[in-house]
Scaffold this motif. Structure first.
Motif, PDB file in Angstrom:
ATOM      1  N   GLY A 141      22.793  -6.169  31.010  1.00 16.71           N
ATOM      2  CA  GLY A 141      23.136  -6.182  29.589  1.00 16.71           C
ATOM      3  C   GLY A 141      23.442  -4.782  29.083  1.00 16.71           C
ATOM      4  O   GLY A 141      24.437  -4.567  28.372  1.00 16.71           O
ATOM      5  N   ASN A 142      22.596  -3.814  29.455  1.00 17.48           N
ATOM      6  CA  ASN A 142      22.841  -2.424  29.054  1.00 17.48           C
ATOM      7  C   ASN A 142      24.166  -1.911  29.616  1.00 17.48           C
ATOM      8  O   ASN A 142      24.877  -1.150  28.960  1.00 17.48           O
ATOM      9  N   VAL A 145      27.103  -3.353  27.583  1.00 20.28           N
ATOM     10  CA  VAL A 145      27.150  -2.691  26.277  1.00 20.28           C
ATOM     11  C   VAL A 145      27.679  -1.264  26.432  1.00 20.28           C
ATOM     12  O   VAL A 145      28.522  -0.810  25.645  1.00 20.28           O
ATOM     13  N   MET A 177      18.190 -12.945  26.528  1.00 23.71           N
ATOM     14  CA  MET A 177      18.666 -12.236  25.343  1.00 23.71           C
ATOM     15  C   MET A 177      19.905 -11.398  25.633  1.00 23.71           C
ATOM     16  O   MET A 177      20.585 -10.937  24.709  1.00 23.71           O
ATOM     17  N   GLN A 178      20.217 -11.192  26.915  1.00 28.32           N
ATOM     18  CA  GLN A 178      21.433 -10.436  27.245  1.00 28.32           C
ATOM     19  C   GLN A 178      22.690 -11.244  26.955  1.00 28.32           C
ATOM     20  O   GLN A 178      23.779 -10.670  26.838  1.00 28.32           O
ATOM     21  N   ARG A 181      23.588 -10.313  23.399  1.00 33.53           N
ATOM     22  CA  ARG A 181      23.889  -8.875  23.385  1.00 33.53           C
ATOM     23  C   ARG A 181      25.283  -8.606  23.941  1.00 33.53           C
ATOM     24  O   ARG A 181      26.058  -7.838  23.366  1.00 33.53           O
ATOM     25  N   THR A 182      25.587  -9.226  25.079  1.00 31.51           N
ATOM     26  CA  THR A 182      26.894  -8.998  25.684  1.00 31.51           C
ATOM     27  C   THR A 182      28.011  -9.636  24.862  1.00 31.51           C
ATOM     28  O   THR A 182      29.138  -9.130  24.844  1.00 31.51           O
ATOM     29  N   VAL A 184      28.048  -9.719  21.607  1.00 29.63           N
ATOM     30  CA  VAL A 184      28.305  -8.728  20.558  1.00 29.63           C
ATOM     31  C   VAL A 184      29.140  -7.572  21.106  1.00 29.63           C
ATOM     32  O   VAL A 184      30.041  -7.056  20.431  1.00 29.63           O
ATOM     33  N   ALA A 185      28.852  -7.162  22.347  1.00 30.05           N
ATOM     34  CA  ALA A 185      29.621  -6.076  22.968  1.00 30.05           C
ATOM     35  C   ALA A 185      31.094  -6.461  23.113  1.00 30.05           C
ATOM     36  O   ALA A 185      31.989  -5.645  22.864  1.00 30.05           O
TER      37      ALA A 185
END
Length: 321
Positions: A141-142, A145, A177-178, A181-182, A184-185
Motif C-alpha cells: 500500500g505504501n 501511494v 485497509m490498503q 488507500r490505493t 485514493v492514490a
C-alpha cells in the motif's frame, strides 16, 4: 593389475578431471516440458520459445527490459511497522518475512522505479509474486501511494504490473485497509490528468483485483494470466457446476470486455510506449536510439523534455533570441 590400478588411479583421475557444472543451466517449461537453456530463456524474457508460456520474471528483470538501457532509479517507499499484530500460525510472521527476504533478495513484495521508456519519462511499480505470493500488505500500500505521489509530483504516467494472491492475512484488517488507500492514490492520478496503466500478470487475484488492479485507464494482460477475485476452484465448489474452458484467463476476460489488450511480454515495452505517448498526445516514438541533442539556447528539446512540456501544457520549443 591390482586394486591400486583398477580403483585408486581412476578414482584420483576422476576427481581431478571433474568439471563443476552449474545445476541451473536448464529450465523446464511448466506448460510443455521443454528444456530451455537459461541464457536463451533470459533473452526471451522468461517466455518459453516452444509454446510461448509466460514464466515468472522478477521486478528487476522486468524493469531492465522496460526502461531505456535498463536504467532506472528506485523510488523510496516508507517502511511500515514490521509485525503490527505479532501474528503467528505455523511460524512467526517475522520469520516468514526473513525467509522471503533471504530467498528473493528483496525487502518486500513491490518495487517502484522511475526512468525513461522510449525516451518518455514514466513511473512504474511491479509486484513480486515470489515474495509471499505478492500479497498486499502495508508495504505494498505504501509503495503504490509513493508511486502515485511521485508520478503526480513529476507529472508522469504510472504503469503498474500486478501479480498477487490477494491480501496478506498476517496483517489482518491493516492489509484490507490498503484497498481504499490505493484507490485514493489512483484517484490522485486521475485528478492530475495523468495516465494510469495496469498490466495484469499471472496470477492477479483477491483484494488486488478488487482495488487498484482494475482501476486503470488502460488494462493490459499477459497471455493466459489468471485474473479473478475468487479462484475457479472456489467458484466450482460453490455453484457445483463446471466452468467454461479458459474461465478467468486473460483471453476469456478480453472476450467479455474486462480487458483492453492481451499482449505478449516480448511486445509489452513497444505496446506501452505507444499507449503512453498516445495518451500524452505525443508523436510516435522513433525506433532505435536517437543522436545526442545539441547544446545551447537554440537546441531542440529532448524527447523527455518535450514529454514533460506536453504534460505541463507548456511550449516545448526553445525561446528564440
Amino acid at each position: 593389475m591390482n586394486w591400486i590400478t583398477n580403483y585408486v588411479r581412476p578414482r584420483i583421475n576422476s576427481i581431478f578431471s571433474r568439471r563443476e557444472v552449474p545445476e541451473n543451466l536448464w529450465t523446464k517449461c511448466d506448460e510443455c516440458g521443454t528444456m530451455l537453456f537459461h541464457r536463451e530463456l533470459s533473452d526471451n524474457l522468461n517466455v518459453c520459445t516452444n509454446c510461448q508460456h509466460h514464466m515468472y520474471i522478477s521486478p528487476r528483470d522486468r524493469f531492465a527490459s522496460l526502461f531505456d538501457g535498463g536504467i532506472y532509479t528506485e523510488v523510496e517507499v516508507p517502511e511500515p511497522i514490521t509485525d503490527p499484530l505479532h501474528f503467528r500460525d505455523q511460524k512467526r510472521y517475522i520469520d516468514r518475512l526473513k525467509d522471503a527476504r533471504r530467498t528473493t533478495g528483496e525487502d518486500e513484495a513491490m518495487l517502484v522505479g522511475e526512468g525513461e521508456m522510449g525516451r518518455t519519462p514514466v513511473v512504474a511499480a511491479c509486484q513480486d509474486f515470489s515474495f509471499m505470493a505478492g500479497s498486499m500488505g502495508m508495504y505494498v500500500g505504501n509503495a503504490i501511494v509513493a508511486a502515485a505521489e511521485r508520478a503526480v509530483e513529476m507529472k508522469r504516467p504510472l504503469i503498474l504490473f500486478s501479480a498477487a494472491g490477494g491480501a496478506r492475512m498476517q496483517e489482518g484488517i491493516l492489509s484490507l485497509m490498503q484497498m481504499p488507500r490505493t484507490t485514493v492514490a489512483v484517484q490522485m492520478l486521475k485528478e492530475a490528468n495523468l495516465p494510469y496503466i495496469v498490466v495484469l500478470t499471472h496470477p492477479t487475484t483477491g483484494g488486488v483485483t478488487a482495488s487498484y488492479a482494475m482501476l486503470g485507464d488502460i488494462h493490459i494482460a499477459e497471455p493466459n494470466a489468471l485474473i479473478c477475485f475468487a479462484g475457479p476452484r472456489v467458484i466450482e465448489q460453490t455453484i457445483r457446476e463446471k466452468l467454461p474452458e479458459g474461465f478467468q484467463r486473460a483471453e476469456y476476460l478480453l472476450d467479455h470486455g474486462m480487458l483492453d489488450r492481451v499482449t505478449p511480454r516480448t511486445d509489452m515495452r513497444d505496446e506501452l510506449i505507444t499507449i503512453v505517448r498516445m495518451l500524452l498526445d505525443l508523436p510516435p516514438a522513433i525506433k532505435g536510439d536517437l543522436p545526442a541533442p545539441a547544446e545551447g539556447p537554440d537546441a531542440a528539446p529532448t524527447p523527455a523534455e518535450a514529454a514533460d512540456a506536453a504534460i505541463n501544457g507548456e511550449d516545448p520549443e526553445p525561446a528564440k533570441p
